[in-house]
Design a protein around this motif. Structure first.
Motif, PDB file in Angstrom:
ATOM      1  N   LYS A   3       0.481  -1.720  -0.289  1.00  0.00           N
ATOM      2  CA  LYS A   3       0.302  -0.469   0.232  1.00  0.00           C
ATOM      3  C   LYS A   3       1.101   1.066  -0.406  1.00  0.00           C
ATOM      4  N   LEU A   4       2.204   1.176   0.806  1.00  0.00           N
ATOM      5  CA  LEU A   4       2.837   2.465   1.186  1.00  0.00           C
ATOM      6  C   LEU A   4       3.871   2.744  -0.726  1.00  0.00           C
ATOM      7  N   LEU A   5       3.507   1.470  -0.685  1.00  0.00           N
ATOM      8  CA  LEU A   5       4.956   1.628  -2.602  1.00  0.00           C
ATOM      9  C   LEU A   5       3.888   2.377  -3.591  1.00  0.00           C
ATOM     10  N   PHE A   6       2.597   1.923  -3.313  1.00  0.00           N
ATOM     11  CA  PHE A   6       2.052   2.449  -4.048  1.00  0.00           C
ATOM     12  C   PHE A   6       0.831   4.324  -4.455  1.00  0.00           C
ATOM     13  N   LEU A   7       1.310   4.587  -3.022  1.00  0.00           N
ATOM     14  CA  LEU A   7       0.890   5.577  -2.304  1.00  0.00           C
ATOM     15  C   LEU A   7       0.696   6.827  -3.121  1.00  0.00           C
ATOM     16  N   PRO A   8       2.508   7.269  -4.060  1.00  0.00           N
ATOM     17  CA  PRO A   8       2.358   8.449  -4.914  1.00  0.00           C
ATOM     18  C   PRO A   8       2.241   7.755  -6.367  1.00  0.00           C
ATOM     19  N   VAL A   9       1.757   6.283  -6.772  1.00  0.00           N
ATOM     20  CA  VAL A   9       1.142   6.675  -7.887  1.00  0.00           C
ATOM     21  C   VAL A   9      -0.320   7.124  -7.534  1.00  0.00           C
ATOM     22  N   LEU A  11      -1.712   9.098  -5.555  1.00  0.00           N
ATOM     23  CA  LEU A  11      -1.697  10.553  -4.841  1.00  0.00           C
ATOM     24  C   LEU A  11      -1.596  11.482  -6.528  1.00  0.00           C
ATOM     25  N   ILE A  12      -0.324  10.522  -7.743  1.00  0.00           N
ATOM     26  CA  ILE A  12      -0.840  11.846  -9.174  1.00  0.00           C
ATOM     27  C   ILE A  12      -2.217  10.822  -9.416  1.00  0.00           C
ATOM     28  N   MET A  13      -2.750   9.731  -9.160  1.00  0.00           N
ATOM     29  CA  MET A  13      -3.672   9.814  -9.843  1.00  0.00           C
ATOM     30  C   MET A  13      -5.491  10.145  -9.621  1.00  0.00           C
ATOM     31  N   LYS A  14      -5.288  10.341  -8.153  1.00  0.00           N
ATOM     32  CA  LYS A  14      -5.916  11.177  -8.092  1.00  0.00           C
ATOM     33  C   LYS A  14      -7.224  12.283  -8.484  1.00  0.00           C
ATOM     34  N   PRO A  15      -6.334  13.593  -8.958  1.00  0.00           N
ATOM     35  CA  PRO A  15      -6.340  14.284  -9.736  1.00  0.00           C
ATOM     36  C   PRO A  15      -7.037  14.402 -11.300  1.00  0.00           C
ATOM     37  N   LEU A  17      -7.806  11.693 -12.129  1.00  0.00           N
ATOM     38  CA  LEU A  17      -9.006  10.474 -12.213  1.00  0.00           C
ATOM     39  C   LEU A  17     -10.592  11.461 -11.785  1.00  0.00           C
ATOM     40  N   LEU A  18     -10.680  12.335 -11.039  1.00  0.00           N
ATOM     41  CA  LEU A  18     -11.596  13.087 -10.819  1.00  0.00           C
ATOM     42  C   LEU A  18     -11.429  14.247 -11.994  1.00  0.00           C
ATOM     43  N   ALA A  19     -10.066  14.461 -12.743  1.00  0.00           N
ATOM     44  CA  ALA A  19     -10.792  15.782 -13.395  1.00  0.00           C
ATOM     45  C   ALA A  19     -11.388  14.930 -15.221  1.00  0.00           C
ATOM     46  N   MET A  20     -10.728  13.865 -15.051  1.00  0.00           N
ATOM     47  CA  MET A  20     -11.112  12.878 -15.742  1.00  0.00           C
ATOM     48  C   MET A  20     -13.136  12.594 -15.163  1.00  0.00           C
ATOM     49  N   GLU A  21     -13.118  12.733 -14.986  1.00  0.00           N
ATOM     50  CA  GLU A  21     -14.708  12.292 -14.245  1.00  0.00           C
ATOM     51  C   GLU A  21     -15.842  13.296 -14.751  1.00  0.00           C
ATOM     52  N   HIS A  22     -15.050  14.546 -13.724  1.00  0.00           N
ATOM     53  CA  HIS A  22     -15.315  15.665 -13.916  1.00  0.00           C
ATOM     54  C   HIS A  22     -16.220  16.114 -15.692  1.00  0.00           C
ATOM     55  N   THR A  23     -15.133  16.176 -17.136  1.00  0.00           N
ATOM     56  CA  THR A  23     -14.902  16.591 -18.166  1.00  0.00           C
ATOM     57  C   THR A  23     -15.730  15.214 -18.716  1.00  0.00           C
ATOM     58  N   LEU A  24     -15.623  13.893 -18.312  1.00  0.00           N
ATOM     59  CA  LEU A  24     -16.130  13.255 -18.683  1.00  0.00           C
ATOM     60  C   LEU A  24     -17.663  12.866 -18.459  1.00  0.00           C
ATOM     61  N   ARG A  25     -18.291  13.506 -18.308  1.00  0.00           N
ATOM     62  CA  ARG A  25     -19.426  13.495 -17.467  1.00  0.00           C
ATOM     63  C   ARG A  25     -20.397  13.379 -18.349  1.00  0.00           C
ATOM     64  N   PRO A  26     -21.421  11.676 -18.399  1.00  0.00           N
ATOM     65  CA  PRO A  26     -22.591  11.554 -19.356  1.00  0.00           C
ATOM     66  C   PRO A  26     -23.250  12.230 -18.911  1.00  0.00           C
ATOM     67  N   ALA A  53     -11.715   9.218  -5.485  1.00  0.00           N
ATOM     68  CA  ALA A  53     -10.587   8.467  -6.505  1.00  0.00           C
ATOM     69  C   ALA A  53     -10.785   7.308  -7.008  1.00  0.00           C
ATOM     70  N   CYS A  54     -11.655   6.531  -6.469  1.00  0.00           N
ATOM     71  CA  CYS A  54     -11.801   4.610  -6.537  1.00  0.00           C
ATOM     72  C   CYS A  54     -12.123   4.839  -8.375  1.00  0.00           C
ATOM     73  N   PRO A  55     -11.320   4.353  -8.840  1.00  0.00           N
ATOM     74  CA  PRO A  55     -12.642   4.270 -10.080  1.00  0.00           C
ATOM     75  C   PRO A  55     -13.250   3.409 -10.364  1.00  0.00           C
ATOM     76  N   PHE A  56     -13.334   2.466  -9.504  1.00  0.00           N
ATOM     77  CA  PHE A  56     -14.591   1.739  -9.373  1.00  0.00           C
ATOM     78  C   PHE A  56     -16.038   2.307  -8.828  1.00  0.00           C
ATOM     79  N   CYS A  57     -15.189   3.413  -7.789  1.00  0.00           N
ATOM     80  CA  CYS A  57     -16.654   4.081  -7.826  1.00  0.00           C
ATOM     81  C   CYS A  57     -16.953   5.649  -8.574  1.00  0.00           C
TER      82      CYS A  57
END
Ligand SMILES: N[C@@H](CCC(=O)N[C@@H](CS)C(=O)NCC(=O)O)C(=O)O
Length: 125
Positions: A3-9, A11-15, A17-26, A53-57
């Protein structure tokens, strides 16, 4: 450790994913006002336990938006009370999870695909 190893990933992915969710709203589907009022009354009994920022959510939230459903979302990652509700009620620390109120009792539905199937069966038509 993993889990610690994936933390930086994460942190980078969170914004991203959220920006994509906002931009690609159906676009939300439209229903006659009377039917929408019925749907709104029914979905008062539904609650989505989720992480932002969970992709499944995100997949489930997109479907909720597409189906034009007013479903309360509870962030289980940031609110300890919601975290406790999810673990005590659903039995697992995993999101997304849809809490379904039926006759004063709760059912807990895990797995993004199962949640989407459930909502589509009830509200896609
Ligand atoms: N197969 C599940 C996967 C869900 C999943 O892995 N969710 C992650 C968040 S993205 C989770 O709850 N992890 C638990 C944890 O962080 O301990 C689905 O499609 O809903």
């Amino acid at each position: 450790m993993i889990k610690l190893l994936f933390l930086p990933v994460r942190l980078i992915m969170k914004p991203i994913l959220l920006a994509m969710e906002h931009t690609l709203r159906p676009a939300p589907i439209q229903r006659p006002a009377e039917r929408q009022a019925e749907v709104d009354a029914e979905t008062k009994g539904l609650t989505l336990y989720q992480f932002r920022a969970c992709p499944f959510c995100i997949k489930v939230r997109r479907n909720i938006r597409r189906l034009n459903l007013d479903i309360e979302k509870r962030n289980a990652n940031e609110n300890p009370q919601y975290q406790e509700e999810l673990i005590d009620g659903g039995g697992r620390w995993q999101t997304p999870c849809l809490r379904i109120e039926k006759d004063g009792k709760y059912e807990w539905l895990y797995e993004s695909s199962d949640i989407i199937d459930y909502l589509n069966k009830k509200y896609a038509a």
